[in-house]
Design an enzyme around this catalytic site. Structure first.
Site, PDB file in Angstrom:
ATOM      1  N   GLU A   1       0.809  -1.213   0.000  1.00 37.34           N
ATOM      2  CA  GLU A   1       0.000   0.000   0.000  1.00 37.34           C
ATOM      3  C   GLU A   1       0.847   1.269   0.000  1.00 37.34           C
ATOM      4  O   GLU A   1       1.939   1.290   0.560  1.00 37.34           O
ATOM      5  CB  GLU A   1      -0.870   0.026   1.264  1.00 37.34           C
ATOM      6  CG  GLU A   1      -1.914  -1.046   1.257  1.00 37.34           C
ATOM      7  CD  GLU A   1      -2.574  -1.218   2.614  1.00 37.34           C
ATOM      8  OE1 GLU A   1      -2.899  -0.202   3.256  1.00 37.34           O
ATOM      9  OE2 GLU A   1      -2.759  -2.367   3.014  1.00 37.34           O
TER      10      GLU A   1
ATOM     11  N   CYS B   1       3.100   8.264   1.634  1.00 34.72           N
ATOM     12  CA  CYS B   1       3.492   7.310   2.664  1.00 34.72           C
ATOM     13  C   CYS B   1       3.790   5.977   1.990  1.00 34.72           C
ATOM     14  O   CYS B   1       2.916   5.387   1.355  1.00 34.72           O
ATOM     15  CB  CYS B   1       2.352   7.166   3.674  1.00 34.72           C
ATOM     16  SG  CYS B   1       2.652   5.916   4.937  1.00 34.72           S
TER      17      CYS B   1
ATOM     18  N   CYS C   1       5.217  -7.608   7.795  1.00 31.15           N
ATOM     19  CA  CYS C   1       6.155  -7.124   8.805  1.00 31.15           C
ATOM     20  C   CYS C   1       6.320  -8.184   9.883  1.00 31.15           C
ATOM     21  O   CYS C   1       5.381  -8.897  10.199  1.00 31.15           O
ATOM     22  CB  CYS C   1       5.607  -5.833   9.419  1.00 31.15           C
ATOM     23  SG  CYS C   1       6.700  -5.069  10.642  1.00 31.15           S
TER      24      CYS C   1
ATOM     25  N   CYS D   1       3.642  -5.799  16.401  1.00 28.81           N
ATOM     26  CA  CYS D   1       2.919  -4.834  17.246  1.00 28.81           C
ATOM     27  C   CYS D   1       1.426  -5.213  17.260  1.00 28.81           C
ATOM     28  O   CYS D   1       0.835  -5.445  16.205  1.00 28.81           O
ATOM     29  CB  CYS D   1       3.091  -3.404  16.725  1.00 28.81           C
ATOM     30  SG  CYS D   1       4.820  -2.890  16.655  1.00 28.81           S
TER      31      CYS D   1
ATOM     32  N   CYS E   1      -1.362  -3.346  15.089  1.00 30.11           N
ATOM     33  CA  CYS E   1      -1.046  -3.005  13.696  1.00 30.11           C
ATOM     34  C   CYS E   1      -1.506  -4.078  12.719  1.00 30.11           C
ATOM     35  O   CYS E   1      -1.213  -5.268  12.905  1.00 30.11           O
ATOM     36  CB  CYS E   1       0.456  -2.774  13.578  1.00 30.11           C
ATOM     37  SG  CYS E   1       0.964  -2.334  11.912  1.00 30.11           S
TER      38      CYS E   1
ATOM     39  N   SER F   1      10.100   6.078   9.950  1.00 33.65           N
ATOM     40  CA  SER F   1       9.547   5.644  11.234  1.00 33.65           C
ATOM     41  C   SER F   1      10.014   4.236  11.581  1.00 33.65           C
ATOM     42  O   SER F   1       9.992   3.336  10.740  1.00 33.65           O
ATOM     43  CB  SER F   1       8.022   5.681  11.140  1.00 33.65           C
ATOM     44  OG  SER F   1       7.441   5.241  12.343  1.00 33.65           O
TER      45      SER F   1
ATOM     46  N   CYS G   1      -2.189   2.179   7.152  1.00 39.66           N
ATOM     47  CA  CYS G   1      -1.502   1.180   6.350  1.00 39.66           C
ATOM     48  C   CYS G   1      -1.674  -0.239   6.845  1.00 39.66           C
ATOM     49  O   CYS G   1      -1.751  -0.490   8.024  1.00 39.66           O
ATOM     50  CB  CYS G   1      -0.039   1.538   6.219  1.00 39.66           C
ATOM     51  SG  CYS G   1       0.179   2.437   4.707  1.00 39.66           S
TER      52      CYS G   1
HETATM   53  N1  SAH Z   1       7.587  -0.133  11.358  1.00 41.92           N
HETATM   54  C1  SAH Z   1       7.566   1.305  11.498  1.00 41.92           C
HETATM   55  C2  SAH Z   1       6.528   1.941  10.587  1.00 41.92           C
HETATM   56  C3  SAH Z   1       5.164   1.526  10.984  1.00 41.92           C
HETATM   57  S1  SAH Z   1       3.734   2.467  10.545  1.00 41.92           S
HETATM   58  C4  SAH Z   1       7.293   1.677  12.933  1.00 41.92           C
HETATM   59  O1  SAH Z   1       7.010   0.797  13.736  1.00 41.92           O
HETATM   60  O2  SAH Z   1       7.402   2.842  13.269  1.00 41.92           O
HETATM   61  C5  SAH Z   1       3.870   4.053  11.226  1.00 41.92           C
HETATM   62  C6  SAH Z   1       3.194   4.278  12.578  1.00 41.92           C
HETATM   63  O3  SAH Z   1       1.833   3.859  12.628  1.00 41.92           O
HETATM   64  C7  SAH Z   1       3.918   3.566  13.701  1.00 41.92           C
HETATM   65  O4  SAH Z   1       4.105   4.465  14.748  1.00 41.92           O
HETATM   66  C8  SAH Z   1       2.933   2.500  14.074  1.00 41.92           C
HETATM   67  O5  SAH Z   1       3.148   2.052  15.379  1.00 41.92           O
HETATM   68  C9  SAH Z   1       1.629   3.214  13.873  1.00 41.92           C
HETATM   69  N2  SAH Z   1       0.447   2.343  13.783  1.00 41.92           N
HETATM   70  C10 SAH Z   1       0.353   1.102  13.288  1.00 41.92           C
HETATM   71  N3  SAH Z   1      -0.894   0.624  13.414  1.00 41.92           N
HETATM   72  C11 SAH Z   1      -1.624   1.598  13.997  1.00 41.92           C
HETATM   73  C12 SAH Z   1      -2.995   1.709  14.386  1.00 41.92           C
HETATM   74  N4  SAH Z   1      -3.845   0.713  14.214  1.00 41.92           N
HETATM   75  N5  SAH Z   1      -3.394   2.873  14.946  1.00 41.92           N
HETATM   76  C13 SAH Z   1      -2.510   3.889  15.116  1.00 41.92           C
HETATM   77  N6  SAH Z   1      -1.225   3.844  14.780  1.00 41.92           N
HETATM   78  C14 SAH Z   1      -0.772   2.712  14.232  1.00 41.92           C
END
Ligand code: SAH
Length: 350
Positions: free
Chosen positions: A90, A103, A110, A114, A117, A189, A329
């Site tokens: 995406e 973005c 991944c 987390c 996510c 990030s 995303c």
């Molecule tokens: N792997 C990288 C990029 C991830 S996406 C990282 O961990 O930073 C960018 C941001 O979106 C990250 O801060 C991630 O934690 C956050 N994110 C992912 N899923 C989310 C969700 N459902 N709600 C809010 N933020 C989210």
């Protein structure tokens, strides 16, 4: 097969020299590739014989629009691209007053796990190549017809887990003869891979590093982010401090606000404590609900922000864009996987 789009101009020069071609071919081809040429035949200023040779010997990545959704609320565009091997990633185009931001994703899936996510639900399938990361910018620009002024590496994947390809992407997208986005207009990030943050610091790039913190204490952070179990908040913050000292660039801390998990006043106090003596900025993200997760968005975002500010910590709340099109995303790719592979590709806004 050589992937010319993943090569720097210097590497292209070596490649064309070996083919017995003049030096200027490198830049001719570089420009075509970065403009989103879709076939070697489209490189009309190259001799026919050379085009045939490249066609036979090289790969050319051309992602296809698997889905495109345009938000009726704010014009955010979300692309689901189908890559050469059938995997999808995406890309989101967001419109801000200061310019359009793209973005991009750095991996297919991944491995970081987390819990909030959507991108990590099926694990990592593979890393994206430099060309595949770059293509997201090139083809978003081409398809939308929009100028692009900023890039955030906040899509699917952990960019520092694909370090070399991401670095190469940054070099390519920064090139004046290509897309030409300045490092200060790029954010990367990370969930906090400390060794890689140190490695990045040594390069002294002027990009903005965003660190996904999401909790000020080990217990809460480990619950939300498995990566914390091996690193821990103290080591992460120490690494961030070192990053700032080495690069002079302030870090932006992301904090997704989860109801009843990390949104209490005492956590705001702890977070302020953690950031003491270190110039940084907190970006509070209202949680996007993911169907597979029981976590709910916090109802205390403003209170939390005010509490941080009362301690002198600057905190902003991320504006939610594309709320009507699953723009956070990982959600669109996930949806596509859940629907199965038999679905007919569709295009157009929803
Ligand atoms: N792997 C990288 C990029 C991830 S996406 C990282 O961990 O930073 C960018 C941001 O979106 C990250 O801060 C991630 O934690 C956050 N994110 C992912 N899923 C989310 C969700 N459902 N709600 C809010 N933020 C989210």
């Amino acid at each position: 097969m050589p992937d010319l789009k993943s090569m720097t101009p210097e590497e292209l020069e070596v490649y064309f020299k070996e083919l017995g071609q003049p030096k200027f071919r490198a830049m001719q081809v570089f420009r075509w590739l970065h403009q989103g040429v879709e076939s070697f035949d489209g490189m009309t200023n190259l001799p026919k014989a050379l085009r045939e040779k490249l066609k036979a010997e090289c790969t050319l990545t051309v992602p296809k629009v698997e889905r495109k959704q345009v938000s009726n609320l704010d014009g955010t565009i979300k692309y689901l691209w189908r890559l050469g091997d059938g995997n999808c990633v995406e890309t989101v185009l967001m419109r801000y007053r200061h310019g359009n931001t793209v973005c991009v994703s750095s991996q297919v899936g991944c491995n970081m796990g987390c819990v909030f996510c959507a991108s990590t639900l099926g694990g990592k399938v593979r890393d994206l190549t430099p060309a595949e990361i770059l293509d997201q910018v090139i083809f978003t620009k081409k398809d939308s017809g929009e100028a692009i002024s900023n890039i955030v590496m906040m899509g699917i994947g952990e960019p520092l887990d694909n370090f070399d390809h991401v670095l190469r992407f940054l070099t390519l997208v920064n090139h004046p003869e290509g897309i030409n986005i300045g490092m200060r207009h790029i954010s990367l990030s990370t969930c906090g891979l400390v060794n890689k943050i140190d490695k990045l610091a040594q390069l002294g790039l002027q990009l903005t590093l965003s660190v996904s913190l999401h909790a000020p204490d080990d217990e809460t952070r480990s619950r939300l982010m498995p990566v914390n179990r091996s690193v821990g908040v103290d080591l992460l913050m120490e690494t961030c401090r070192r990053y700032f000292e080495t690069t002079g660039r302030r870090i932006s801390y992301e904090y997704a606000m989860v109801d009843g998990v990390n949104d209490g006043d005492e956590q705001a106090d702890q977070l302020s404590q953690l950031l003491k003596g270190q110039p940084g900025h907190v970006n509070l993200i209202p949680l996007n609900e993911v169907a597979e997760s029981p976590l709910k968005p916090s109802r205390r975002v403003r209170q939390f922000q005010q509490r941080l500010e009362s301690h002198g910590v600057t905190a902003t709340v991320r504006r939610k864009l594309g709320g009507d099109i699953d723009a956070s995303c990982g959600q669109l790719r996930r949806k596509r996987i859940m629907e199965g592979e038999t679905h007919t590709p569709e295009e157009g806004s929803t």
